[in-house]
Each structure stands twice: as structure tokens, then as C-alpha cells.
Design a protein around this motif. Structure first.
Motif, PDB file in Angstrom:
ATOM      1  N   LYS A 139       0.816  -1.392   0.103  1.00  0.00           N
ATOM      2  CA  LYS A 139      -0.052   0.061  -0.017  1.00  0.00           C
ATOM      3  C   LYS A 139       0.701   1.289  -0.138  1.00  0.00           C
ATOM      4  N   GLY A 140       1.997   1.135   0.372  1.00  0.00           N
ATOM      5  CA  GLY A 140       3.065   2.326   0.063  1.00  0.00           C
ATOM      6  C   GLY A 140       3.679   2.368  -1.062  1.00  0.00           C
ATOM      7  N   ASN A 159      -7.454  -7.351   0.741  1.00  0.00           N
ATOM      8  CA  ASN A 159      -6.968  -5.853   1.263  1.00  0.00           C
ATOM      9  C   ASN A 159      -5.609  -5.784   1.198  1.00  0.00           C
ATOM     10  N   LEU A 160      -4.987  -6.277   0.227  1.00  0.00           N
ATOM     11  CA  LEU A 160      -3.105  -5.991   0.369  1.00  0.00           C
ATOM     12  C   LEU A 160      -2.711  -5.301  -0.670  1.00  0.00           C
ATOM     13  N   ILE A 161      -3.659  -4.494  -1.323  1.00  0.00           N
ATOM     14  CA  ILE A 161      -3.227  -3.296  -2.429  1.00  0.00           C
ATOM     15  C   ILE A 161      -4.121  -2.142  -2.655  1.00  0.00           C
ATOM     16  N   ARG A 162      -3.597  -1.197  -2.921  1.00  0.00           N
ATOM     17  CA  ARG A 162      -4.337   0.101  -3.407  1.00  0.00           C
ATOM     18  C   ARG A 162      -4.551  -0.239  -4.884  1.00  0.00           C
ATOM     19  N   ARG A 163      -5.936  -0.399  -5.310  1.00  0.00           N
ATOM     20  CA  ARG A 163      -6.321  -0.767  -6.528  1.00  0.00           C
ATOM     21  C   ARG A 163      -5.543   0.227  -7.630  1.00  0.00           C
ATOM     22  N   GLN A 164      -5.393   1.611  -7.248  1.00  0.00           N
ATOM     23  CA  GLN A 164      -4.919   2.580  -8.262  1.00  0.00           C
ATOM     24  C   GLN A 164      -3.410   2.390  -8.659  1.00  0.00           C
ATOM     25  N   SER A 165      -2.711   1.495  -7.858  1.00  0.00           N
ATOM     26  CA  SER A 165      -1.272   1.535  -8.062  1.00  0.00           C
ATOM     27  C   SER A 165      -0.985   0.100  -8.897  1.00  0.00           C
TER      28      SER A 165
END
Length: 368
Positions: A139-140, A159-165
Motif C-alpha cells: 500500500k506504500g 485488502n493487500l493493495i491499493r487498486r490505483q497502483s
């Protein structure tokens, strides 16, 4: 390009074998490349490319909290000293450890999920904690690269990622000139499995299937290639491999630096792995015109178009793999040749390393 770029991996071997072309391209563009990994026989080859090598003392099998924390500290100090503009992390431990170090310092980095590894195939308290920390690392990240849609979807559910990245790459890519097309050889069918000798690659399933196949067709050859004694909790003992060879179920050829001659003499590549990111060996074999039998598992299933460039079998199912291998033996040879030609066309269209290299350049060039 006047950038300092770090590549992190749990082996120098991985960086040289799978990221060499990207490293070379960044160097050609004027970047300063630093390779952070444990020292092995390939460390000097990275230096010969023009990169600077930094030895990171990491044990791939260790789950000792004190040892692992010391690796994070070592990475932190190395990254702090180099002051990179961008960091590319590869392999599960580096995605976690280097990602945590980079995030704490505000350094731009990407994590490359090239397969979920032991922490997702097996379950324990330690691995559950590792998954949570990996989510924090992801997420960072500036980018999280996946090699198949299944792994991406799993990370989203957990929930291990930010979808936009997130982005998806075709594995590490294949050099289609280096892995040139080769017509099928004459003679009895030759099966070839190339993998680290660990249980999670499906080595035991391949050997069990080969035993049955050779009992029915003694002239068929079943080759097994790959390093023993690798740093993995599911590594197969040398004594077990020796027993397979003694009983003539498989021919074990050890680790081979250049697998192209072996692919040329084979008719079909087999990889019954439990899970992959995008299996490089299947793509390399496809580039040389070889169909493959792979498991209908994440990463593996995407590497083969079932019925067109190869076959799917059920994961962890030696009987189903046996059935597929027997089907191949009974196929008309021209059908196998057409599948190999289709595999080559598919690699040229969708799995060239050029795309992977360009995506890395875009990441570096995005640095202000």
C-alpha cells in the motif's frame, strides 16, 4: 537519465537470469544501477553488466524473527547510503523487507508479485503476519506489478493493495531472438520439466506420472532439470532424487545454465506447479515452439491456451498429469508441431520482454 536505481532480490541468480535485460537498458539510458541480493555465483555477472553489487545476507528458508529483522536493518542502511530515486523489489521477502524499508524512508518503489510463494500456499501464524506486513508494504508502493489476474484478484480480496497502483505484466518477458524457434525432433517423445526441486513445483507429481508413463512406454524419456538443495522449506532431499534416478523413473540432469539445447531435444515441457506468477520456462519453451502441460492453477493456466498451445491438468494430481502425458504420446506428431507453432506466435504477440522493459523505464522516468 540521471537516476540511481536499486534492484532487490533474494538471489543474484534471479536478477541476472530474469532482469538482466532491464538492468542493461537502464544502464544504457545513463542510470546508475545497484543490485542488492545475497552473494552467489551470479553476483560478479551483475557487476560485469555495469551494475554495483551490494551483498545482503539473507537466508531464504529462515523464519527466525531476529535474523529477519537484521535483514531489514541491513537493507535499510544500504538504501539510506545509496539514496536511490527508485527501487524495484522482486521475490516475496524483498517485496516485504525492502518495501518496509523504502516506505519508512519515503523512497519510491515497486513490488513485483511474481508468484505468491510459501506464505500463500501454506498457512501458519508466522505466514499470516507476513501477509499482513506485505499488505502494508504494497500500500506504500508506487506500483505493484502482478503477472496474472488471479493473484491480483486475491490481493484485492485480502485488502493487500491499493487498486490505483496496480499493473499486470506478462511475466518477466521473453527474448524471442535468444529463444529461437526450433522444429520438433524425430524419435520417441521426450518430456522435460525444468524447475527448482521443491515440492511446490509439482516435482513429485511429475515423477509419479513419469513412472507410469515409462512402464507403459519404456522408450519415452522423462527429463528433470533444476538445482537441488535450494533455499526453500519444501526442498526435496538429494536421497529421494537419487532413488528416482536409480529406478529409472526420470533422468535427472542437474542444473543447466543454458536450457535451450534441452528444450530443442524435447517435445513437450511439463510444469505441474501448485501456483506461479507467470512461469518463465513455459514461455521460453513456447518461444522455441514447444507445447506444455501445466496445472490449471493461478499463473500456470495463463501460460498455456488449453487445446491450442498445450494442456491443463489438475493441481496436485499425479493421475491427471499421467493422463495428459499419455494423451500427448498418442497424438499425431503434426498436431504437436502445430501446437508448438501456435505457442511461438502467442509469445511473440503477448509475452515479449520489450513491454516489461518499457514499463520499468516508465516507472523511473516518472520520478520528478
Amino acid at each position: 537519465m540521471n537516476r540511481r536505481i536499486i534492484f532487490c532480490s533474494n538471489t543474484s541468480w534471479y536478477l541476472f537470469k530474469f532482469r538482466r535485460s532491464t538492468i542493461s537498458r537502464l544502464l544504457e539510458e545513463g542510470g546508475a544501477v545497484y543490485c542488492l541480493a545475497p552473494r552467489d555465483d551470479y553476483s560478479k555477472m551483475l557487476v560485469d553488466l555495469g551494475a554495483e553489487f551490494v551483498d545482503i545476507k539473507m537466508d531464504g528458508k529462515s523464519v527466525n524473527p531476529l535474523k529477519e529483522f537484521s535483514v531489514i536493518c541491513e537493507l535499510y542502511q544500504a538504501i539510506k547510503r545509496i539514496r536511490p530515486d527508485y527501487v524495484f523489489n522482486f521475490t516475496p521477502k524483498m517485496n516485504l523487507y525492502s518495501g518496509l524499508a523504502c516506505r519508512s524512508m519515503g523512497v519510491l518503489y515497486s513490488n513485483n508479485i511474481s508468484g505468491l510463494g510459501t506464505a500463500f500456499i501454506h498457512d501458519s501464524f508466522v505466514y499470516r503476519v507476513a501477509r499482513k506486513l506485505l499488505g502494508f508494504s504494497n500500500k506504500g508502493a508506487h506500483r505493484v506489478f502482478f503477472q496474472n489476474e488471479d493473484d491480483k484478484s486475491l490481493f484485492e480480496r485480502l485488502n493487500l493493495i491499493r487498486r490505483q497502483s496496480v499493473d499486470i505484466l506478462p511475466g518477466s518477458g521473453v527474448n524471442t531472438d535468444e529463444f529461437y524457434f526450433s522444429p520438433l525432433p524425430d524419435g520417441p517423445i521426450v518430456f522435460l520439466m525444468i524447475a527448482r526441486l521443491i515440492a511446490d513445483k509439482g516435482v513429485r507429481e511429475y515423477v509419479a506420472a513419469s513412472k507410469v508413463v515409462r512402464e507403459k512406454y519404456p522408450d519415452v524419456r522423462c527429463l528433470l532439470v533444476g538445482p537441488m538443495g535450494v533455499s526453500n522449506k519444501t526442498a526435496i532431499a538429494e536421497e529421494e532424487i537419487a532413488e528416482w534416478v536409480r529406478k529409472e523413473w526420470v533422468e535427472y540432469l542437474g542444473y543447466q545454465e543454458d536450457v535451450r539445447p534441452l528444450i530443442s531435444q524435447a517435445h513437450v515441457v511439463v510444469l505441474p506447479s501448485y501456483r506461479e506468477g507467470m512461469p518463465r520456462v513455459v514461455l521460453e519453451a513456447a518461444s522455441m515452439g514447444r507445447a506444455a502441460i501445466v496445472t490449471d492453477a493461478p499463473g500456470c493456466r495463463q501460460s498455456v491456451e488449453a487445446g491450442v498451445t498445450g494442456f491443463h491438468c489438475q493441481p496436485q494430481n499425479a493421475s491427471d498429469l499421467t493422463r495428459r502425458m499419455l494423451e500427448v504420446i498418442e497424438l499425431e506428431r503434426n498436431c504437436l508441431s502445430m501446437m508448438g507453432a501456435a505457442a511461438r506466435r502467442r509469445v511473440e504477440k503477448a509475452f515479449s520482454e520489450v513491454y516489461v522493459i518499457n514499463r520499468a523505464l516508465e516507472c523511473v522516468e516518472s520520478v520528478c
